[in-house]
Design a protein around this motif. Sequence first.
Motif, PDB file in Angstrom:
ATOM      1  N   ASP A  39       7.790   1.608   4.526  1.00 35.92           N
ATOM      2  CA  ASP A  39       7.567   0.741   3.368  1.00 35.92           C
ATOM      3  C   ASP A  39       6.128   0.225   3.322  1.00 35.92           C
ATOM      4  OD1 ASP A  39      10.166   1.091   2.598  1.00 35.92           O
ATOM      5  OD2 ASP A  39      10.895  -0.821   3.411  1.00 35.92           O
ATOM      6  N   ALA A  40       5.537   0.028   4.508  1.00 36.34           N
ATOM      7  CA  ALA A  40       4.170  -0.480   4.566  1.00 36.34           C
ATOM      8  C   ALA A  40       3.128   0.615   4.385  1.00 36.34           C
ATOM      9  CB  ALA A  40       3.930  -1.186   5.898  1.00 36.34           C
ATOM     10  N   MET A  96       0.855  -1.200   0.000  1.00 32.75           N
ATOM     11  CA  MET A  96       0.000   0.000   0.000  1.00 32.75           C
ATOM     12  C   MET A  96       0.889   1.248   0.000  1.00 32.75           C
ATOM     13  SD  MET A  96      -2.925   1.153   2.753  1.00 32.75           S
ATOM     14  CE  MET A  96      -4.061  -0.131   2.230  1.00 32.75           C
ATOM     15  N   ASP A  97       0.646   2.186  -0.935  1.00 30.79           N
ATOM     16  CA  ASP A  97       1.449   3.401  -0.980  1.00 30.79           C
ATOM     17  C   ASP A  97       0.666   4.572  -0.398  1.00 30.79           C
ATOM     18  OD1 ASP A  97      -0.387   4.129  -2.888  1.00 30.79           O
ATOM     19  OD2 ASP A  97       0.937   3.770  -4.593  1.00 30.79           O
ATOM     20  N   ILE A  98       1.280   5.761  -0.440  1.00 31.55           N
ATOM     21  CA  ILE A  98       0.668   6.930   0.182  1.00 31.55           C
ATOM     22  C   ILE A  98      -0.641   7.304  -0.486  1.00 31.55           C
ATOM     23  CG2 ILE A  98       1.939   8.549  -1.281  1.00 31.55           C
ATOM     24  CD1 ILE A  98       1.041   9.011   2.432  1.00 31.55           C
ATOM     25  N   ASP A  99      -0.779   7.057  -1.794  1.00 37.42           N
ATOM     26  CA  ASP A  99      -2.040   7.358  -2.481  1.00 37.42           C
ATOM     27  C   ASP A  99      -3.183   6.512  -1.933  1.00 37.42           C
ATOM     28  OD1 ASP A  99      -0.816   9.225  -3.980  1.00 37.42           O
ATOM     29  OD2 ASP A  99      -0.791   8.097  -5.853  1.00 37.42           O
ATOM     30  N   ASP A 100      -2.890   5.243  -1.622  1.00 39.92           N
ATOM     31  CA  ASP A 100      -3.922   4.369  -1.063  1.00 39.92           C
ATOM     32  C   ASP A 100      -4.365   4.854   0.309  1.00 39.92           C
ATOM     33  OD1 ASP A 100      -3.834   2.641  -3.275  1.00 39.92           O
ATOM     34  OD2 ASP A 100      -2.119   1.592  -2.435  1.00 39.92           O
ATOM     35  N   ILE A 101      -3.403   5.306   1.112  1.00 38.90           N
ATOM     36  CA  ILE A 101      -3.728   5.824   2.443  1.00 38.90           C
ATOM     37  C   ILE A 101      -4.613   7.053   2.324  1.00 38.90           C
ATOM     38  CG2 ILE A 101      -2.794   6.762   4.583  1.00 38.90           C
ATOM     39  CD1 ILE A 101      -2.161   3.846   4.205  1.00 38.90           C
ATOM     40  N   LEU A 102      -4.237   7.971   1.445  1.00 42.41           N
ATOM     41  CA  LEU A 102      -5.001   9.205   1.284  1.00 42.41           C
ATOM     42  C   LEU A 102      -6.395   8.910   0.742  1.00 42.41           C
ATOM     43  CD1 LEU A 102      -2.234  11.552  -0.180  1.00 42.41           C
ATOM     44  CD2 LEU A 102      -3.212  11.607   2.110  1.00 42.41           C
ATOM     45  N   ARG A 103      -6.504   7.909  -0.124  1.00 40.07           N
ATOM     46  CA  ARG A 103      -7.805   7.566  -0.684  1.00 40.07           C
ATOM     47  C   ARG A 103      -8.740   7.021   0.395  1.00 40.07           C
ATOM     48  NH1 ARG A 103      -6.104   4.037  -3.813  1.00 40.07           N
ATOM     49  NH2 ARG A 103      -5.394   5.455  -5.436  1.00 40.07           N
TER      50      ARG A 103
END
Length: 221
Positions: free
Chosen positions: A214-215, A1-8
């Motif tokens: 990284d996670a 999961m990257d930062i875009d997934d977190i923000l989404r």
Amino acid sequence: MDIDDILREVDPTFHAIPQEKRDLQDLTRAWVAERCAPELLQWPANDLFERVNENIKRQIEKVEEMTGDMDPKTNFVLIVLQTELERFKYLVRSYLRARIAKIDCHTLHYLSTDDLRSRLSEMELAYATRHQALLHNHYLSSFLSSFPPALQNLNDTAGNVTMIDAPDLDSAVFVRLLRDTAVEARDVDVDSSTGGQENAIYILRWSDAKPLVDAGSAELV
């Protein structure tokens, strides 16, 4: 999961943000992380730099077209565009210089394994390879040629002692949690684990913080 997934997850309207603004946010995060981490981080994915460079080119062309217009309103817009352009250019220059400084300092380390080489862009990999070749040839002509052949390798690992200088993975870094998660750290006497809350800021060894980053559970600040 990257930062875009977190923000989404936390903001469903995230993709309503214009692509250019999201690219600026991603570039800023990458710049902060690269300057804070003691080792070279992964080259940004999703063609971020290709889009940023293309945007810079478009902005330069637009500024050139508007230059010379004496209309006050146009001049004000030109000032805003130039300011935004300089912000993009500064972030790109500073980010690349931070990465080049790490490559220059530990070139052999980043060329030693496929995993480490994958962190470099194609141009960085070519630069690092050429840089190391020039350095090795310089050392050979200066003093290494007078050593026995067995002692001329810069990547010697004889006696379980490596000659490859590596970054200090135990350097301290600051991280901000992007969600509630367990924070594990190695202390002097005993390891510890605590439940971290979203937006909490911790100072950790990079070796302990890296799994969180990284996670996608934390970001460098």
